[in-house]
Design a protein around this motif. Structure first.
Motif, PDB file in Angstrom:
ATOM      1  N   ARG A  89       0.874  -1.170   0.000  1.00 58.11           N
ATOM      2  CA  ARG A  89       0.000   0.000   0.000  1.00 58.11           C
ATOM      3  C   ARG A  89       0.907   1.216   0.000  1.00 58.11           C
ATOM      4  O   ARG A  89       1.688   1.418   0.937  1.00 58.11           O
ATOM      5  CB  ARG A  89      -0.915   0.014   1.240  1.00 58.11           C
TER       6      ARG A  89
ATOM      7  N   LEU B 211      -0.934   7.940   5.200  1.00 59.52           N
ATOM      8  CA  LEU B 211      -1.275   6.637   5.767  1.00 59.52           C
ATOM      9  C   LEU B 211      -2.277   6.790   6.911  1.00 59.52           C
ATOM     10  O   LEU B 211      -3.255   6.033   7.002  1.00 59.52           O
ATOM     11  CB  LEU B 211      -0.006   5.935   6.244  1.00 59.52           C
TER      12      LEU B 211
ATOM     13  N   LEU C  51      -7.720   0.711   5.525  1.00 56.74           N
ATOM     14  CA  LEU C  51      -6.557  -0.155   5.734  1.00 56.74           C
ATOM     15  C   LEU C  51      -7.032  -1.518   6.227  1.00 56.74           C
ATOM     16  O   LEU C  51      -6.926  -1.859   7.407  1.00 56.74           O
ATOM     17  CB  LEU C  51      -5.589   0.485   6.729  1.00 56.74           C
TER      18      LEU C  51
ATOM     19  N   ALA D 136       2.935  -1.398   4.372  1.00 57.67           N
ATOM     20  CA  ALA D 136       2.804   0.053   4.209  1.00 57.67           C
ATOM     21  C   ALA D 136       4.114   0.598   3.671  1.00 57.67           C
ATOM     22  O   ALA D 136       5.150   0.526   4.337  1.00 57.67           O
ATOM     23  CB  ALA D 136       2.461   0.702   5.543  1.00 57.67           C
TER      24      ALA D 136
END
Length: 609
Positions: free
Chosen positions: A452, A460, A469, A475
């Protein structure tokens, strides 16, 4: 009985010495040429010298006549940093001690000292790493007056000790001793603070509850008590022989702390070129001392930031190290300490359980540290393990404990927490990175999940707040390297990622940025190099690409068809927002000249733009 030097330590040290042969020889030649006979101020003109002692008060006659050595104090004192606030009165104490020992002392200059704890998650954090290089330059400016025979460096925290040391190494013909302030008293347990942070990230705790927890943790003068970069600094100063023995974790504002400061001034005057026990910094910081520092980091699970700082420190001394050296030493070094975030204890509890004295002795007996380094106190590294105490008013040292006082906090080499140390190197088709494996439970040390992509930590966090999420993911926060925006720490992400992990998702962080020395329990591949802003492989990643990070195997890869991967063009990054505000416009030259992370992310050594 001590074992012979471990073959890995011997091999890595020899490899570093060979790699550094030319640069180290050049550095030592420059330092030897800088040494002169007699007090340094004797070579000044009358006008120069008069300026130097004009405000020296009762020391004026000694400075004018050239009696005794003169100590240059370089201080990072300010009263916003809890770790540095106790240093307010050190110069007066040092001047008195020097005068009583037949010498003198002057504050040569001050260096900036920002608090990463205040700037975490803020734009000011983009100045943090570059502040190390500013501190190095400010140290050089302070010492450029060329009137000093020895140096005392007053500093504790994250970029400050490395910056002071890098700057002082340009004056490596002088003896240099580092003088710390010690940790604050223990507050609420770090685990309890982290739990409140996670609940706040989930919207389950109020701001007032969070502030109360933070204030109960950071509550008094002294260093923050978790084992982050600041306290890792103090460990490094011990294993490299730059402290008086056992100085690291003595509490501030105590008679013992003051006695150690006085003793540092007295010892600095004993080891100048004016006497028979000359111990210049250039000879204290050698290949063996740098290897000791890497071993100490591994054995205690120290800060990932030192995979940058130690590289830059070594380079300032003409020594070349890389992350392969860290990794090879770490895989041969057992993990002997569990201090938060690697465990529940803080540094005060670590010290009470045996502390660095016990750890150093264990590592020496196992052949994992070089004993024969030129420590500033005049003895070998084994003496560094001794613990200071006061007998009435006399400063004394005793042997460190032979056994651990709490095996949940510190253990012997024969029964370690892990057979490998806390910091490892990762490499793969995404580049090279570092991981603080000791903070991560074994079941979370490997992940294979979709990427991601985010261009900032705020992006984020916004995705988390939006509830997007879901599932397992890696991440990827890119555009956070030294050239992009000064390589800020991304500690703001940890409560959120930890909360996702606790609710059953498999998550990890992959970034060309940094994380705090107090990085938490989520797998984090850090300092990825080449960075995305320099066209590194991280810029080729696309949302949803499968990524595998295996900390124990030491790999970090995008699981993308090789032909497809080779054909991809690195994505352009939007960096305009990182160029101004909060002083960032003043650091453009550093961003343009900074080297890559594995070379210390340093702007001082002539890297091309």
């Amino acid at each position: 009985m001590s074992l012979p030097l471990h073959p890995v330590v011997e091999r890595v040290t020899a490899r570093i010495a060979e790699r550094s042969r030319a640069t180290r020889a050049d550095y030592l030649a420059r330092m030897d040429a800088a040494r002169i006979q007699g007090p340094y101020r004797h070579k000044l003109s009358c006008g120069n010298l008069a300026h130097a002692f004009a405000a020296a008060g009762e020391d004026k006659l000694a400075l004018r006549a050239g009696r005794g050595g003169n100590i240059g104090i370089v201080t990072a004192y300010n009263d916003m940093l809890s770790a540095h606030q106790p240093m307010e009165h050190y110069p007066a104490l040092i001047r008195m001690a020097a005068r009583n020992a037949g010498g003198s002392a002057q504050v040569a200059g001050g260096v900036p000292a920002m608090c990463d704890g205040v700037t975490q998650g803020r734009a000011g954090m983009e100045l943090s790493l570059f502040s190390r290089d500013v501190i190095a330059m400010a140290t050089a400016v302070a010492l450029s007056h060329d009137t000093f025979d020895a140096v005392l460096c007053l500093g504790v925290c994250d970029k400050i000790v490395p910056g002071l040391l890098i700057g002082a190494l340009s004056f490596g013909h002088l003896p240099v001793i580092f003088v710390p302030a010690g940790p604050m008293p223990s507050g609420i347990p770090n685990k309890q603070k982290a739990e409140v942070r996670q609940r706040y990230a989930l919207g389950q705790a109020s701001r007032e509850e969070l502030l109360e927890a933070e204030a109960a943790s950071y509550h008094a003068p002294g260093t923050c008590t978790f084992y982050g970069t600041a306290n890792s600094n103090q460990m490094l100063m011990e294993v490299m022989g730059l402290h008086l023995p056992g100085s690291a974790f003595v509490p501030p504002n105590t008679p013992l702390r003051d006695a150690l400061t006085v003793a540092a001034a007295e010892q600095a005057l004993r080891i100048t070129a004016l006497g028979g026990d000359y111990r210049p910094l250039a000879r204290t910081i050698d290949e063996k001392a740098i290897v000791n520092a890497m071993v100490g980091l591994a054995a205690t699970g120290g800060s990932t930031n030192h995979t940058l700082h130690l590289v830059a420190i070594a380079r300032a001394a003409g020594i070349r190290i890389d992350w392969d050296d860290f990794d090879e030493l770490a895989r041969a070094t057992p993990l002997l300490a569990r201090i938060y975030p690697n465990g529940a204890a803080d540094v005060n509890q670590f010290e009470a359980a045996g502390g660095l004295g016990f750890v150093i002795t264990q590592l020496l007996d196992a052949g994992l540290l070089h004993e024969d380094i030129a420590c500033v106190h005049g003895g070998s590294l084994r003496r560094q393990a001794m613990q200071p105490y006061l007998d009435d008013l006399a400063l004394c040292w005793r042997d460190p404990p032979a056994t651990s006082g709490n095996t949940d906090i510190v253990r012997p080499v024969a029964a370690p927490f892990d057979t490998e140390g806390g910091l490892l190197r990762l490499q793969g088709n995404l580049g090279r990175a570092v991981v603080k494996i000791s903070a991560v439970a074994p079941e979370f040390r490997r992940i294979q999940a979709p990427a991601r992509l985010f261009d900032s930590q705020d992006a984020l966090l916004a995705a988390f707040q939006a509830g997007t999420l879901e599932g397992d993911f890696v991440a990827v926060v890119r555009g956070q390297g030294p050239r992009a925006n000064g390589m800020p720490e991304l500690h703001k992400l940890m409560p959120t990622l930890a909360a996702l992990q606790d609710r059953g998702q498999r998550v990890a962080l992959l970034t060309d940025g940094r994380l705090s020395g107090a990085s938490g329990k989520v797998l984090a591949a850090l300092h990825l190099t080449p960075e995305a802003a320099a066209g590194g492989p991280l810029a080729k990643l696309r949302d949803g690409d499968p990524v595998r990070i295996d900390a124990e195997a030491g790999t970090v890869d995008a699981l993308v068809d090789a032909a497809d991967w080779e054909a991809r063009t690195p994505a352009a990054l939007a960096l305009d927002g990182n160029r101004s505000g909060i002083g960032r416009e003043l650091f453009g030259l550093m961003r343009g000249h900074v080297g890559p992370a594995e070379e210390g992310a340093c702007s001082l050594f002539g890297h091309p733009a």
